[in-house]
Design an enzyme around this catalytic site. Structure first.
Site, mmCIF file in Angstrom:
data_model
loop_
_atom_site.group_PDB
_atom_site.id
_atom_site.type_symbol
_atom_site.label_atom_id
_atom_site.label_comp_id
_atom_site.label_asym_id
_atom_site.label_seq_id
_atom_site.Cartn_x
_atom_site.Cartn_y
_atom_site.Cartn_z
ATOM 1 N N VAL A 60 7.291 77.596 27.099
ATOM 2 C CA VAL A 60 8.584 77.025 27.085
ATOM 3 C C VAL A 60 8.290 75.716 27.952
ATOM 4 C CG1 VAL A 60 10.973 76.799 28.259
ATOM 5 C CG2 VAL A 60 10.036 79.145 27.175
ATOM 6 N N SER A 247 6.124 68.540 29.934
ATOM 7 C CA SER A 247 4.477 68.234 29.949
ATOM 8 C C SER A 247 3.889 68.721 31.323
ATOM 9 C CB SER A 247 4.205 66.742 30.033
ATOM 10 O OG SER A 247 4.792 66.327 28.725
ATOM 11 N N ARG A 248 4.400 69.909 31.907
ATOM 12 C CA ARG A 248 4.114 70.563 33.231
ATOM 13 C C ARG A 248 3.664 69.747 34.321
ATOM 14 N NH1 ARG A 248 5.530 74.717 30.750
ATOM 15 N NH2 ARG A 248 4.136 76.370 31.518
ATOM 16 N N LEU A 249 4.588 68.570 34.244
ATOM 17 C CA LEU A 249 4.547 67.606 35.346
ATOM 18 C C LEU A 249 5.561 67.701 36.378
ATOM 19 C CD1 LEU A 249 3.834 64.257 33.386
ATOM 20 C CD2 LEU A 249 2.010 65.888 34.584
#
Length: 275
Positions: A60, A247-249
């Site tokens: 996700v 973006s996993r940031l």
């Protein structure tokens, strides 16, 4: 090659974008492939599976509209937690009180399990359990623990690390009296974490029901606090608030207790961490 198709779905509160699948590293024997797709409020994970391994290829994509930084959080992590917990309640998060508790033996062997958070006071986070259980034995040996709250519907996590202390008998007794009769009887019947036979638990429950003259289904009854049962408090030395981002940031804000500050009025340094 035999192909099997299955789908895993999960419910999330906001629209997301599923990332593209990466090449498989699983051996090409018996393989199961699940197609990746997305739609509002639902996701599917792409998995390649063989006799030797299982590889997850999708995830996700978090996309929360709010942000957290050291400049917009409360100066106290306990107050900030209070704010987030109330927001989790308003957002109808399922089991916002469920936490992963991690403990370790004196030699450092870790273990984790889910427990229920019951209280936040000026010293820390409180839960209750059997004092002869594995987690209690490990906290006796090594009085440090970690808690993790994960509120998936809001893409939020809270991590807590700190030393532990037992609640007073008076505090434990006050909470124990608030529990339903059935769970109070269950505390007496369960020798938590010990090996038991198939009929041991129902036999023990029958014994304590006879002992106290009440049934588990009763609405009221006098079932006293066992000597082997009570509360633990985690006094935090570190608390981190995590907010999922694309973006996993992710946004990560960490509180570290200033060394030497008192437990009931701690001082904190606040930093933003790289995701």
């Amino acid at each position: 090659m035999l192909l099997l198709t299955r789908t895993i779905t999960s419910i999330i509160p906001r629209t997301f974008i599923l990332t593209a699948s990466s090449p498989s590293f699983c051996a090409p024997s018996l393989t199961s492939i699940r197609s990746s797709f997305y739609r509002s409020f639902m996701s599917s994970v792409s998995v390649t599976e063989s006799a030797d391994c299982l590889q997850v290829q999708g995830h996700v994509q978090y996309d929360t509209p709010d942000h957290i930084t050291p400049s917009n959080v409360h100066t106290s992590p306990l107050e900030q937690f209070h704010i987030w917990f109330n927001e989790a309640l308003k957002a109808n998060v399922r089991e916002p009180d469920a936490i992963s508790l991690s403990t370790a033996t004196a030699s450092g062997i870790p273990s984790s399990r889910m427990v229920l958070f019951k209280q936040l006071d000026k010293r820390g986070f409180v839960f209750y359990t059997n004092y002869t259980s594995r987690k209690s034995r490990e906290m006796e040996e090594n009085p440090q623990a970690a808690l993790l709250f994960f509120w998936r519907e809001m893409s939020r996590q809270v991590r807590v690390l700190g030393r532990v202390e037992k609640m007073s008998k008076e505090e434990s007794e006050e909470y124990f009296k608030s529990r339903p009769v059935g769970t109070r009887l269950g505390a007496w019947a369960s020798h938590q974490s010990s090996v038991i036979g198939e009929e041991d638990l129902p036999n023990r429950l029958a014994e304590v029901q006879e002992r106290f003259g009440v049934q588990a289904s009763d609405k009221e009854g006098d079932v006293p606090l066992p000597d082997f049962w009570g509360g633990w408090r985690v006094i935090p030395s570190e608390v981190e608030f995590w907010l999922g981002k694309p973006s996993r940031l992710h946004d990560r804000v960490r509180y570290l207790r200033v060394e030497g500050s008192p437990d009931d009025q701690p001082r904190w340094t606040i930093d933003r961490l790289s995701p």
